[in-house]
Design a protein around this motif. Structure first.
Motif, PDB file in Angstrom:
ATOM      1  N   ARG A  35       0.869  -1.186   0.000  1.00 41.42           N
ATOM      2  CA  ARG A  35       0.000   0.000   0.000  1.00 41.42           C
ATOM      3  C   ARG A  35       0.904   1.233   0.000  1.00 41.42           C
ATOM      4  NH1 ARG A  35      -4.387  -2.146  -0.240  1.00 41.42           N
ATOM      5  NH2 ARG A  35      -5.476  -3.312   1.387  1.00 41.42           N
ATOM      6  N   PRO A  36       0.690   2.128  -0.956  1.00 43.25           N
ATOM      7  CA  PRO A  36       1.525   3.337  -1.002  1.00 43.25           C
ATOM      8  C   PRO A  36       1.440   4.104   0.308  1.00 43.25           C
ATOM      9  CG  PRO A  36      -0.023   3.263  -2.860  1.00 43.25           C
ATOM     10  CD  PRO A  36      -0.314   2.077  -2.010  1.00 43.25           C
ATOM     11  N   ASP A  37       2.510   4.737   0.682  1.00 42.53           N
ATOM     12  CA  ASP A  37       2.561   5.547   1.905  1.00 42.53           C
ATOM     13  C   ASP A  37       2.136   6.972   1.560  1.00 42.53           C
ATOM     14  OD1 ASP A  37       3.366   7.233   4.007  1.00 42.53           O
ATOM     15  OD2 ASP A  37       4.808   5.737   4.671  1.00 42.53           O
ATOM     16  N   GLU A  38       0.977   7.336   2.073  1.00 46.99           N
ATOM     17  CA  GLU A  38       0.400   8.624   1.747  1.00 46.99           C
ATOM     18  C   GLU A  38       1.275   9.781   2.240  1.00 46.99           C
ATOM     19  OE1 GLU A  38      -2.255  10.620  -0.366  1.00 46.99           O
ATOM     20  OE2 GLU A  38      -2.154   8.445  -0.180  1.00 46.99           O
ATOM     21  N   ARG A  39       1.970   9.559   3.328  1.00 45.77           N
ATOM     22  CA  ARG A  39       2.795  10.639   3.886  1.00 45.77           C
ATOM     23  C   ARG A  39       3.899  11.036   2.915  1.00 45.77           C
ATOM     24  NH1 ARG A  39       4.499   7.504   9.143  1.00 45.77           N
ATOM     25  NH2 ARG A  39       4.901   6.032   7.464  1.00 45.77           N
ATOM     26  N   ALA A  40       4.581  10.021   2.394  1.00 46.88           N
ATOM     27  CA  ALA A  40       5.682  10.295   1.465  1.00 46.88           C
ATOM     28  C   ALA A  40       5.139  10.965   0.209  1.00 46.88           C
ATOM     29  CB  ALA A  40       6.394   8.996   1.116  1.00 46.88           C
ATOM     30  N   ARG A  41       4.009  10.455  -0.232  1.00 42.16           N
ATOM     31  CA  ARG A  41       3.385  11.004  -1.430  1.00 42.16           C
ATOM     32  C   ARG A  41       3.069  12.481  -1.243  1.00 42.16           C
ATOM     33  NH1 ARG A  41      -0.028   9.077  -5.544  1.00 42.16           N
ATOM     34  NH2 ARG A  41      -1.704  10.556  -5.966  1.00 42.16           N
ATOM     35  N   GLN A  42       2.462  12.786  -0.108  1.00 39.87           N
ATOM     36  CA  GLN A  42       2.072  14.170   0.152  1.00 39.87           C
ATOM     37  C   GLN A  42       3.283  15.077   0.308  1.00 39.87           C
ATOM     38  OE1 GLN A  42      -0.484  14.096   3.544  1.00 39.87           O
ATOM     39  NE2 GLN A  42      -2.097  12.970   2.486  1.00 39.87           N
ATOM     40  N   LEU A  43       4.313  14.541   0.949  1.00 39.79           N
ATOM     41  CA  LEU A  43       5.520  15.343   1.129  1.00 39.79           C
ATOM     42  C   LEU A  43       6.078  15.724  -0.231  1.00 39.79           C
ATOM     43  CD1 LEU A  43       7.795  16.505   2.800  1.00 39.79           C
ATOM     44  CD2 LEU A  43       8.886  14.269   2.777  1.00 39.79           C
ATOM     45  N   GLY A  58       3.456  18.063  -2.199  1.00 39.77           N
ATOM     46  CA  GLY A  58       3.274  19.408  -1.676  1.00 39.77           C
ATOM     47  C   GLY A  58       1.882  19.648  -1.133  1.00 39.77           C
ATOM     48  N   GLN A  77       0.722  20.407   9.947  1.00 40.49           N
ATOM     49  CA  GLN A  77       0.442  19.265   9.082  1.00 40.49           C
ATOM     50  C   GLN A  77       0.289  19.679   7.640  1.00 40.49           C
ATOM     51  OE1 GLN A  77      -2.322  16.126  10.584  1.00 40.49           O
ATOM     52  NE2 GLN A  77      -2.566  17.537  12.297  1.00 40.49           N
ATOM     53  N   ARG A  78       0.412  20.989   7.387  1.00 34.74           N
ATOM     54  CA  ARG A  78       0.326  21.523   6.025  1.00 34.74           C
ATOM     55  C   ARG A  78      -0.969  21.114   5.324  1.00 34.74           C
ATOM     56  NH1 ARG A  78       4.178  23.642   8.108  1.00 34.74           N
ATOM     57  NH2 ARG A  78       6.235  23.973   7.171  1.00 34.74           N
TER      58      ARG A  78
END
Lengths: 342, 342
Positions: A61-69, A72, A127-128
């Motif tokens: 499952r893709p890591d949403e945190r890394a994706r969002q970082l 942007g 948390q941007r």
DNA sequence: GCATCCTAAGATAACGTTATCTCAAGGATA
DNA sequence: TATCCTTGAGATAACGTTATCTTAGGATGC
């Protein structure tokens, strides 16, 4: 079949597979896995199948945190309201609107606490989140100024924030009070009392002010008819005592918000409640089952919530647009309690 | 003084300063800024002051996403409940308990929709939340098995999940129904009817089953006394018709959840409601203001919510501990409607 | 037949943090 | 005076993604 990957030693959380693991399993490059995950059409059939198989095998499952970082944006908006987990149609509307715009909602309760509100808002900024909707509690929100300047979209709901200029959506409090007053006046009442929240709160101030204006407009004296302050059983009891047992007793009541309405009904008890006309500001749960059923001036909560999200999205799309305040009209809902004659 | 950093061109969101910017501004290394932000004591006074000044000047706020990515944990737990923004004391307790444990709460509404529930849960897994509390809706939760194996702590609330084995906290439905039945029986009722939610729902099944067991235990026949299914005005009307106008009409009612209780009260109307004894399962808002005030069997919602967080934290701390199910007792709250004599 | 262009896929550099080393300076000890 | 800690602080490599290049290889154009 996937290998058993449970129990990697007691007390330690097993590592989840990453894109790199999937790439290795599938025998392709990292970038190719990324393409598959994002439905990029430029992947050949062979590799597509291999990658999909590897994803299934590893339960990747893709890591949403890394994706969002990396991206942007978070695709998430925050809502700081007084209470989640209470009837809150505005919040329901926010959640619904957000979802249909493809946005995730992060809701938190300020719990009527200024310090808590600040904590939550700052945390949301850290948390941007893509934007924040706030039902303001505190009196000064100057600390949000840097965040606004840094481009964080903020919309206030139900009342404006002081010290900064941000978009806002709120009810037309003055008209609402006017409608309630006018309705009772039409049913023959001349001595109409108001019990409401503290005037240190914006909405309490607006509503009490509007009520006084109504009294003046109809040429009635104000003596002993306007009671504001923290809502407690004692305060409500005292206010009722003053209003109902004066030389010229009030025959009708306007209550300034849901909390007050409920407190007043509890205080009046069943017998008295059927003799005094009441119009409540704000809808009350089960209002139709009470005896008499409760007449209220209801806020258009669905529209308020929806508008809040729309204002937020507008600012997200265009950070430099002019600050906007939307005022939403209210509705009188006639059920019985407001139609008792003087 | 900070330089004006607003309006970096129309329509484009200005970039926020990062740790690198702060380091440059302060003339120190990136690592030193990190130390300051994390209150590492091994920073000299001089550098500490310089960094703090730079942070203030640039209005720097750490990016929580990057921090969480690096740290591995998010400090956030998710709650997938049927409705946020409705009265939900369990959720309130969850939020409170989470906060006092230093955890952020991400709450979302499944809206009684199985597909939506699945979306939410998968999304929470992708966000790598530290744990998830779910008030399950769907019938099969097998799709969570890989997540459990990957070490995602999951606790179910109010009912168990089928297809997987996870911690669970729920009310003692059978005892609750038993208490309601016994209470009415004690007040002289012999024909007691039950109206409740569909038996396809776990709690509906448990409660209807317990009610049948009570009837049997007291040696009463079941004919026409147990009505379950989706709660609609028509269904409730039909059920009442059958129960109240039979050859041997029911003189008392047990309603299986809050929704049913309210529907039944609406249907009965004011006159009938004061003649038929009612004990509701679940607390109802303003129950004390109704006429007669409503007697209910109340779930210990605060304890359920608190326990859910505690179970979750226990599993977060010790992933391999034995799966646990906590059953919480209920309380009979006597207010009037359940004490009407046969 | 050779230059050109498109397509699929790989290397590699961000994104903004924290953690692991390493290192320099300075005081204590033998 | 030489050696050994201690302390403060800097390089640099992760964390798990996506985006920018680059490249290999075949189809196309003249």
């Amino acid at each position: 079949m996937s290998p058993a990957r449970s129990g990697t030693g007691a007390g330690t959380r097993p590592k989840r597979p990453t894109m790199v693991d999937v790439a290795r399993e599938a025998g392709v490059a990292l970038r190719t896995v990324s393409r598959v995950v994002n439905n990029d059409p430029t992947v050949g059939e062979k590799n597509l199948a291999k990658v999909q198989a590897a994803i299934a095998a590893l339960n990747y499952r893709p890591d949403e945190r890394a994706r969002q970082l990396r991206l942007g944006v978070t695709g998430t908006i925050g809502a700081a309201v007084r209470r989640i987990a209470e009837v809150n149609p505005e919040l329901a509307a926010i959640e619904h609107t957000a979802r249909s715009s493809g946005l995730t909602l992060l809701a938190a309760s300020t719990d009527f606490d200024e310090a808590r509100e600040r904590e939550i808002l700052i945390s949301m900024c850290r948390q941007r989140l893509d934007g924040i909707i706030v039902e303001p509690i505190g009196e000064s929100h100057g600390y949000l100024q840097p965040e606004l300047e840094a481009g964080m979209p903020v919309v206030s709901m139900d009342r404006p924030m002081s010290g900064i200029s941000a978009d806002c959506v709120m009810s037309d409090n003055a008209s609402g009070i006017g409608m309630a007053f006018h309705h009772l006046h039409q049913h023959g009442h001349r001595r109409i009392a108001y019990i409401g929240d503290s005037e240190r709160v914006f909405s309490g101030r607006e509503r009490a002010g509007a009520f006084r204006a109504s009294l003046r407009a109809y040429g009635e004296p104000l003596d002993g008819l306007v009671h504001t302050g923290e809502i407690t059983a004692q305060r409500v009891a005292a206010a009722l005592e003053t209003a109902l047992h004066a030389a010229q007793p009030a025959t009708a009541l306007v209550t300034g918000n849901m909390e007050t309405t409920i407190a007043v009904l509890r205080q009046l008890g069943r017998d008295q409640a059927s003799r005094i006309a009441i119009v409540g500001f704000d809808e009350v749960p089960l209002a139709d089952l009470l005896q008499p059923a409760l007449t209220v001036v209801a806020q258009d909560t669905a529209r308020i919530g929806r508008t809040a999200v729309e204002l937020l999205r507008a600012r997200m799309a265009e950070p430099d647009r002019a600050v906007e305040t939307v005022v939403v009209p209210l509705d009188l809902i006639v059920r019985g309690s407001g139609e008792l004659r003087a």
